[in-house]
Design a protein around this motif. Structure first.
Motif, mmCIF file in Angstrom:
data_model
loop_
_atom_site.group_PDB
_atom_site.id
_atom_site.type_symbol
_atom_site.label_atom_id
_atom_site.label_comp_id
_atom_site.label_asym_id
_atom_site.label_seq_id
_atom_site.Cartn_x
_atom_site.Cartn_y
_atom_site.Cartn_z
ATOM 1 N N TRP A 733 83.207 67.066 25.598
ATOM 2 C CA TRP A 733 82.395 68.263 25.878
ATOM 3 C C TRP A 733 82.295 69.097 24.608
ATOM 4 C CZ3 TRP A 733 80.240 68.979 30.678
ATOM 5 C CH2 TRP A 733 79.522 70.169 30.857
ATOM 6 N N ALA A 734 81.076 69.475 24.276
ATOM 7 C CA ALA A 734 80.855 70.273 23.073
ATOM 8 C C ALA A 734 81.305 71.707 23.342
ATOM 9 C CB ALA A 734 79.403 70.239 22.651
ATOM 10 N N THR A 735 82.094 72.245 22.459
ATOM 11 C CA THR A 735 82.579 73.626 22.626
ATOM 12 C C THR A 735 81.487 74.651 22.374
ATOM 13 O OG1 THR A 735 83.334 73.594 20.327
ATOM 14 C CG2 THR A 735 84.925 72.958 22.045
ATOM 15 N N ASN A 736 80.496 74.281 21.553
ATOM 16 C CA ASN A 736 79.389 75.193 21.234
ATOM 17 C C ASN A 736 78.084 74.490 21.574
ATOM 18 O OD1 ASN A 736 77.606 77.097 20.268
ATOM 19 N ND2 ASN A 736 78.454 77.141 18.182
ATOM 20 N N GLU A 752 91.732 63.392 36.800
ATOM 21 C CA GLU A 752 91.853 64.679 37.444
ATOM 22 C C GLU A 752 92.201 65.767 36.430
ATOM 23 O OE1 GLU A 752 93.463 62.009 38.252
ATOM 24 O OE2 GLU A 752 92.739 61.384 40.243
ATOM 25 N N GLN A 753 93.067 65.391 35.457
ATOM 26 C CA GLN A 753 93.445 66.365 34.448
ATOM 27 C C GLN A 753 92.243 66.772 33.601
ATOM 28 O OE1 GLN A 753 96.562 64.448 32.266
ATOM 29 N NE2 GLN A 753 98.113 64.745 33.884
ATOM 30 N N MET A 754 91.390 65.794 33.234
ATOM 31 C CA MET A 754 90.219 66.133 32.424
ATOM 32 C C MET A 754 89.216 66.941 33.238
ATOM 33 S SD MET A 754 87.686 63.682 30.220
ATOM 34 C CE MET A 754 88.962 63.353 29.014
ATOM 35 N N TRP A 755 89.075 66.630 34.532
ATOM 36 C CA TRP A 755 88.109 67.373 35.360
ATOM 37 C C TRP A 755 88.526 68.835 35.482
ATOM 38 C CZ3 TRP A 755 87.696 69.922 40.053
ATOM 39 C CH2 TRP A 755 86.372 70.043 40.562
ATOM 40 N N ASN A 756 89.779 69.054 35.708
ATOM 41 C CA ASN A 756 90.281 70.436 35.772
ATOM 42 C C ASN A 756 90.138 71.123 34.419
ATOM 43 O OD1 ASN A 756 91.059 70.391 38.504
ATOM 44 N ND2 ASN A 756 93.014 69.415 37.990
ATOM 45 N N HIS A 757 90.330 70.372 33.329
ATOM 46 C CA HIS A 757 90.174 70.940 31.993
ATOM 47 C C HIS A 757 88.739 71.399 31.774
ATOM 48 C CE1 HIS A 757 90.121 71.291 27.613
ATOM 49 N NE2 HIS A 757 89.139 70.371 27.593
ATOM 50 N N LYS A 761 88.206 75.297 31.237
ATOM 51 C CA LYS A 761 88.060 75.632 29.825
ATOM 52 C C LYS A 761 86.609 75.725 29.382
ATOM 53 C CE LYS A 761 92.478 75.793 29.070
ATOM 54 N NZ LYS A 761 93.156 77.059 28.740
ATOM 55 N N HIS A 762 85.768 74.838 29.910
ATOM 56 C CA HIS A 762 84.395 74.778 29.412
ATOM 57 C C HIS A 762 83.392 75.436 30.364
ATOM 58 C CE1 HIS A 762 85.778 72.263 26.182
ATOM 59 N NE2 HIS A 762 86.231 71.332 27.020
ATOM 60 N N LEU A 763 83.654 75.420 31.667
ATOM 61 C CA LEU A 763 82.723 76.034 32.623
ATOM 62 C C LEU A 763 83.216 77.407 33.109
ATOM 63 C CD1 LEU A 763 81.697 72.921 34.765
ATOM 64 C CD2 LEU A 763 80.538 73.916 32.786
ATOM 65 N N ASP A 764 84.392 77.802 32.717
ATOM 66 C CA ASP A 764 84.960 79.101 33.060
ATOM 67 C C ASP A 764 85.025 79.307 34.568
ATOM 68 O OD1 ASP A 764 85.291 79.733 30.379
ATOM 69 O OD2 ASP A 764 83.268 80.628 30.242
ATOM 70 N N GLU A 765 85.360 78.253 35.280
ATOM 71 C CA GLU A 765 85.542 78.360 36.731
ATOM 72 C C GLU A 765 87.030 78.542 37.006
ATOM 73 O OE1 GLU A 765 83.280 78.467 39.055
ATOM 74 O OE2 GLU A 765 81.543 78.090 37.768
ATOM 75 N N GLN A 766 87.311 79.382 38.024
ATOM 76 C CA GLN A 766 88.679 79.670 38.391
ATOM 77 C C GLN A 766 88.950 79.138 39.794
ATOM 78 O OE1 GLN A 766 90.853 80.962 36.282
ATOM 79 N NE2 GLN A 766 89.257 81.230 34.697
ATOM 80 N N ALA A 767 90.072 78.469 39.943
ATOM 81 C CA ALA A 767 90.459 77.935 41.241
ATOM 82 C C ALA A 767 91.175 79.000 42.048
ATOM 83 C CB ALA A 767 91.353 76.713 41.068
#
Length: 939
Positions: A733-736, A752-757, A761-767
C-alpha cells in the motif's frame, strides 16, 4: 541380465575427447618405439576403435590371458560388436590388429614392463601368447610349411573334431594331432642303406664271440651252404632274413630251427661286387681340378618320411575326396566341414579345381539311397542324354523336375536303417554341409552361381521323400540356394525357381523362411531385373496372411519378397486381380507402427532466466526482531542470514550493505537491553559460514578502479522467513497517494494481520470493543501496487472496499505447491510434443547424419509406395475407370479405392514419425497427385 551377441550394437568409432587423447599417446609411443601405427584398422568392413578395444581387452585380463583361453577372442569380438558370418576369421583379425598396434602399449602402460623388441613382436605373426615372457633367447618363430595351410589354433580353437570313437593311445602317424581323425596309414617306401662300410668282419666276429653264449657261438658257425655268413647276433645285416634265430635257444626246438619247406629250392647265389666287399673296383680317379667336397664316410642315410612334409591339409582333403575310397572320403569330409566353417576364406573353389565337382558328386549319391536312380554329371557336350540319371554339367538340366517326378521310390523304413546306409548318409550330409558353409563367402557364392550341377543338386535334394532323416539335408540345400540366388538370373520356367515357389506351400517355418529369402534375393547383386513372374495366387494369399503373425523374421522376409514383386507392373496387376488388395494395404499400414513407442519431448521456446539480485535488504519484521533479540551471538547472525538471504552461486552482497542492514536492525534494541554489538570482522566471518559455498571476496569490476568487498554466493530474499521457514507477506500500500511508488513495505506472516494493518494504518478505520469495524459509506482510494480500479475516490461501503483489499492480500500469499522453485527464477517456456518412434539405424558412411528408418516399418512403406506407383499403370486400372459412370460421385482409380480409408492414419504417421516422414510424403504424392486448381475441390 546378460547381453547376447545379437543385442550388442555394431562396433563404431566414438570420437570423444578421451579417444583423441588416447590416440595421441599411442601415436607418440609408436614413434618412440620405431613402429608404424594403423590408427583405424579394419576387421572385415568395420573400422576399429582402438581406445574401446584396448579398454575391453585390458578389462578381460589382457592379451596373454585371452590368447591362452579357448575361443576367448571370439567372445571378445562378439562383445565389441564385431558381428560376422566367419567368427574365426574375425577373431584372429581382431587379435592381429591388437597385437600389431596395442600389445606393446599394454605391456608398457598396464604391466609396467619393457615390451619385447619389435623384431620378435610387431614384425612376426600374432600366433601364440606369452608376450610378457618373450625374449630373444626363448622365442623361435614357427615355420610355415605351406602357403595354404591353416592353423586352427590361431583363433584359439581345437583341431577338427572326430566322430564318437575311442581315442587311440598313441598317434599312428606324424599327422595325427589334437582331436583330428587319424589319416589312413601311409605306405612307407623302402630305401636301402647307403651308409659307409662297417668295421671288418674279423673284428665284429671277435667282439661277438666274446659276448655271446656257447650256444649262440655254435649257431653262428652253422650256415646254409648257399647263404652268405650271418652277422653277429643271429640277424641279417641287410635285406629280409629267411631263417629265424631266437635269442634264447632253450625255448626252441632243433626241429623248428632246421625246418625247410619242401617246395623251397636252394637259391643259386653268386657273389656280387659291392663298395663294401670290393672297394678297389669302385675307386674313381679324382680329377685334379675337382677336390672332394664331402667325406663319404660322414654322409648319413635318408630316413623314410623326412625331407618333405607332404601336401597340406587342403590338398590332402581334395585328393582324398576325389579318390572315391570310402575311408579317404570320410577323412576328407570330416575335415572339410571344420575347414569350411572356420577357414572358408582360405579354401575357395577357384583355388582348388575339382573341389566343387567332388562335393556335388558326393551329394548326388543321395538319389540312389531313396530312388532307383544313379545321378551322374556329364561334361561331354556332344554325348547323348545317357538316361534319366545323366545330368548336363555344362548347361544344366531343364527337365530335372520331370525326371524327378518319374522316379520310383525305394521301400525303406524311416526309423531304422542299415549301418552302410547311415554311414553313407553321414558322408553325403557332410558334403552338402561343406558346400553350404563355403557359399557363405561371397567369392564362393559367385563361383557356384555359374556351376549348373549345384542347381540340379538343390532340386534333387528338396524333392526327396518327406522323411525325418532328410529334413536337415533339405534345409542345407535351401541355405545354399539363399546364398547363390543373388548372383543368378532365374526365369519363370527355371527348375530352381519353380522349386523355391513350391516350398511356400510347406508347413515347415524354416523351409518357408529360407525359400522367401532365396526368392527375394534373386538377381539382387546383378544389373538384371528380377521379375518374379507366375507366382501363384495361393502363394500371394499365404504371404498376406503371414503378415498377421507375430513373427518379425517371417514378416521381414515376406515384405522383402513383396517389395521385389510389386516393383513390376504386371505383378501388381496380378496381385490386384488374384487377391484382395484392400486387406494387404490395411496390413501394411498397420505395420507402419510395428515396434513403435510413444515418446514425449519438451521443446524449450524460451530458456530459463534469473532475475538480477536485489540491492535492497528487506526490513526487519517486529515479531521476528523480538525472537532474534533473545539469541546470543553468533547464533543471531546465523539466523539473520538464514532468514534474509538465500543461496545463489551467481550473486553476491556487499559486506557494507549487509553490515549496515544488520546494524540498523539490532543496534537500538541491543542498546536498550544493554547488550554489546558484534564486531564487523566477527559479523563477516560468521555470515559466510551459513551456506557452504558462500565466502568473502574482493571484487574488481572491469572499468572500475575501486575494489568491492563482497560476500559471494548469497542474495537478498524478497520476503524474509521466520524461524519455521514461513515466508512473510509484504504490504504494497502506497503511503502517499501522489507518490504511488513509495510503498509501505512492512511484513506480516498472516493475512489477518495485514488486513488489520491496512484498515488501521492506511484507511484510518478504528475497531470497536468487539474488534469490528463500522460498515459506513465514504470515499475510498486503492493505492495497492499498480491497482487502477479505485484510483479516483469512490463512494463505497467499507465492507465492499474491504473485499477488494482482501483480493490483493490473498494474491500476495506464497504459493506452497512448488517450494523448490525460486521466486527469482523465471522458468523456461516449453512445449510438449508426442513422437512415434520406430526402428532406426545410423549410416555407417556418415554417422553424423540423423538416424534413418529401418526394419519392418520401412519395408511396409516401400511396398505401399510400389503399389501406389504401379497400380495406375495396370490394365486393372483402365478397367476400373471404364466401369465408373460419368456422373458418379465415386471417382478415381485403384489408389482411391485402396488408400481412401487409411488416409487419416497416413497423415498421423507423417506428423508423428520423423524417420518415416519422407517416405510417407512421397507415398501421399503418388496417392494424391498434383491436380489443376479446378479439380482441387474434389480432394
Amino acid at each position: 541380465m546378460t547381453t547376447t551377441p545379437q543385442e550388442v550394437p555394431l562396433h563404431s568409432i566414438d570420437r570423444t575427447p578421451e579417444y583423441e587423447e588416447f590416440m595421441t599417446k599411442l601415436q607418440e609411443f609408436h614413434e618412440k618405439r620405431g613402429t608404424i601405427l594403423d590408427p583405424e584398422p579394419k576387421v572385415g568392413l568395420i573400422y576399429l576403435d582402438l581406445y574401446k578395444v584396448f579398454n575391453h581387452v585390458v578389462a578381460s585380463g589382457g592379451y596373454d590371458k585371452i590368447s591362452e583361453e579357448k575361443l576367448a577372442w571370439r567372445r571378445v569380438a562378439a562383445e565389441l560388436g564385431l558381428h560376422s558370418n566367419n567368427e574365426a576369421s574375425t577373431a584372429f583379425s581382431l587379435k592381429e590388429k591388437f597385437y600389431k598396434n596395442l600389445a606393446a602399449y599394454e605391456i608398457k602402460t598396464v604391466h609396467n614392463k619393457e615390451p619385447p623388441p619389435k623384431e620378435i613382436l610387431e614384425d612376426v605373426t600374432a600366433k601364440g601368447a606369452s608376450l610378457l615372457t618373450r625374449t630373444l633367447e626363448n622365442f623361435r618363430p614357427k615355420r610355415d610349411s605351406n602357403v595354404n595351410a591353416g592353423d586352427s589354433a590361431a583363433s584359439g580353437d581345437d583341431g577338427t573334431p572326430t566322430r564318437e570313437r575311442s581315442a587311440p593311445e598313441a598317434p599312428s602317424s606324424s599327422r595325427a594331432s589334437r582331436g583330428l581323425r587319424e589319416a589312413p596309414p601311409q605306405r612307407v617306401i623302402f630305401q636301402p642303406d647307403t651308409g659307409p662300410s662297417r668295421s671288418t668282419r674279423q673284428a665284429v666276429q671277435q667282439n661277438a664271440a666274446q659276448n655271446a653264449s656257447p650256444a649262440q657261438a655254435n649257431s653262428q658257425t652253422t650256415h646254409h651252404p648257399n647263404m652268405p655268413p650271418m652277422p653277429p647276433g643271429g640277424h641279417q645285416g641287410r635285406g629280409p632274413s629267411i631263417m629265424h634265430h631266437p635269442s634264447n635257444s632253450e625255448n626252441t626246438s632243433n626241429v623248428v630251427l632246421s625246418y625247410q619247406p619242401k617246395h623251397l629250392k636252394p637259391l643259386q647265389l653268386r657273389v656280387v661286387a659291392t663298395p663294401s666287399s670290393a672297394p678297389s673296383e669302385f675307386q674313381r680317379h679324382r680329377l685334379p681340378h675337382r677336390p672332394a667336397l664331402i667325406d663319404p664316410t660322414s654322409r648319413q642315410p635318408m630316413q623314410p618320411g623326412t625331407g618333405f612334409d607332404g601336401p597340406n591339409i587342403y590338398t590332402r582333403c581334395l585328393n582324398a575326396l576325389r579318390s572315391g575310397v570310402p575311408s579317404e572320403q570320410a577323412f576328407a569330409l570330416n575335415h572339410l566341414v571344420k575347414i569350411s566353417f572356420e577357414r572358408g576364406d582360405k579354401y575357395r573353389f577357384d583355388a582348388f579345381p575339382g573341389l566343387a565337382e567332388g562335393l556335388v558328386d558326393k551329394g548326388l549319391e543321395v538319389g540312389s539311397l531313396f530312388y532307383h536312380v544313379c545321378w551322374t554329371v556329364s561334361w561331354d557336350p556332344y554325348a547323348d542324354s545317357g538316361g534319366i540319371g545323366s545330368l548336363d554339367g555344362n548347361n544344366g538340366t531343364p527337365d530335372i523336375l520331370d525326371r524327378i517326378a518319374n522316379l520310383v521310390e525305394k521301400d525303406l523304413p524311416d526309423a531304422l536303417q542299415t549301418e552302410a546306409h547311415t554311414d553313407q548318409m553321414v558322408l553325403i550330409t557332410e558334403a552338402v554341409l561343406t558346400l553350404r558353409n563355403m557359399v557363405t563367402l561371397p567369392e564362393n557364392a559367385v563361383n557356384m552361381s555359374d556351376f549348373y550341377p549345384i542347381k540340379d543338386l538343390i532340386c534333387i535334394i528338396v524333392h526327396l521323400p518327406a522323411k525325418d532323416c532328410l529334413t536337415e539335408l533339405k534345409h542345407m540345400a535351401l541355405d545354399i540356394a539363399e546364398q547363390i540366388t543373388p548372383f543368378m538370373v532365374l526365369d519363370s520356367d527355371d527348375p530352381l525357381y519353380k522349386t523355391l515357389l513350391e516350398q511356400l506351400s510347406s508347413d515347415d517355418r524354416g523351409t518357408i523362411l529360407t525359400s522367401l529369402r532365396a526368392l527375394g534375393r534373386i538377381s539382387m547383386n546383378l544389373e538384371a531385373t528380377n521379375k518374379l513372374s507366375n507366382v501363384p495366387a495361393e502363394s500371394l494369399q499365404r504371404i498376406t496372411n503371414w503378415l498377421l503373425l507375430n513373427d518379425d523374421e517371417l514378416m521381414d522376409a515376406c515384405l522383402d519378397l513383396l517389395y521385389q514383386y510389386t516393383a513390376v507392373v504386371s505383378n501388381v496387376d496380378n496381385l490386384v486381380r488374384s487377391t484382395t488388395p484392400e486387406n494387404l494395404v490395411d496390413h501394411l499400414v498397420r505395420l507402419l507402427a510395428h515396434g513403435a513407442k510413444k515418446v514425449h519431448r519438451d521443446f524449450i521456446l524460451a530458456p530459463e532466466k534469473k532475475l538480477p539480485a536485489r540491492d535492497e535488504i528487506a526490513p526487519m519484521p517486529e515479531d521476528l526482531l523480538q525472537q532474534m533479540i533473545k539469541l546470543e551471538e553468533p547464533d543471531r547472525v546465523h539466523k539473520w542470514v538464514k532468514c534474509f538471504f538465500e543461496e545463489d552461486n551467481d550473486s553476491f552482497v556487499t559486506q557494507l550493505a549487509a553490515w549496515q542492514a544488520y546494524q540498523s536492525a539490532f543496534v537500538g534494541p541491543l542498546k536498550a537491553i544493554g547488550q554489546p554489538m558484534i564486531t564487523p570482522a566477527d559479523f563477516i566471518r560468521n555470515s559466510t559460514s551459513v551456506y557452504k559455498d558462500s565466502n568473502a571476496q574482493v571484487l574488481r569490476e572491469p572499468g572500475e578502479s575501486q575494489q568491492k568487498f563482497i560476500i559471494h554466493g548469497i542474495r537478498a530474499r524478497p520476503r524474509p522467513l521466520n524461524f519455521e521457514d514461513a515466508e512473510y507477506v509484504r504490504c504494497l500500500w502506497a503511503t502517499n497517494p501522489e507518490k504511488r511508488n513509495e510503498k509501505c513495505g512492512q511484513f506480516f506472516l498472516k493475512p489477518e494481520q495485514m488486513w488489520n494493518h491496512i484498515m488501521t494504518k492506511h484507511l484510518d478505520e478504528q475497531a470497536n470493543e468487539g474488534g469490528q469495524f463500522s460498515n459506513k459509506e465514504r470515499k475510498f482510494v486503492c493505492t495497492w501496487g499498480e491497482c487502477s480500479k479505485y484510483a479516483a475516490p469512490t463512494s463505497l461501503h467499507l465492507q465492499d472496499f474491504a473485499r477488494h483489499v482482501n483480493t490483493h492480500i490473498m494474491a500476495t500469499l506464497p504459493n506452497d505447491t512448488n517450494n523448490s522453485q525460486k521466486s527469482w527464477v523465471v522458468p523456461a517456456k516449453t512445449m510438449a510434443v508426442t513422437y512415434e518412434e520406430t526402428m532406426t539405424v545410423r549410416d555407417e558412411r556418415n554417422p553424423n547424419l540423423p538416424p534413418q528408418a529401418a526394419g519392418i516399418p520401412l519395408s511396409a512403406v516401400l511396398v505401399l509406395r510400389n503399389i501406389a506407383r504401379n497400380v495406375v499403370k495396370t490394365e486393372a486400372e483402365e478397367e476400373l475407370l471404364k466401369m465408373q459412370e460419368p456422373n458418379s460421385s465415386e471417382k478415381g482409380g485403384w489408389n482411391e479405392k485402396l488408400f481412401r480409408a487409411v488416409m487419416p492414419r497416413l497423415f498421423e504417421v507423417l506428423a508423428e514419425n520423423r524417420a518415416l516422414g519422407p517416405y510417407i510424403s512421397s507415398l501421399l504424392d503418388l496417392i494424391r497427385p498434383k491436380t489443376q486448381p479446378e479439380d482441387e475441390e474434389e480432394y
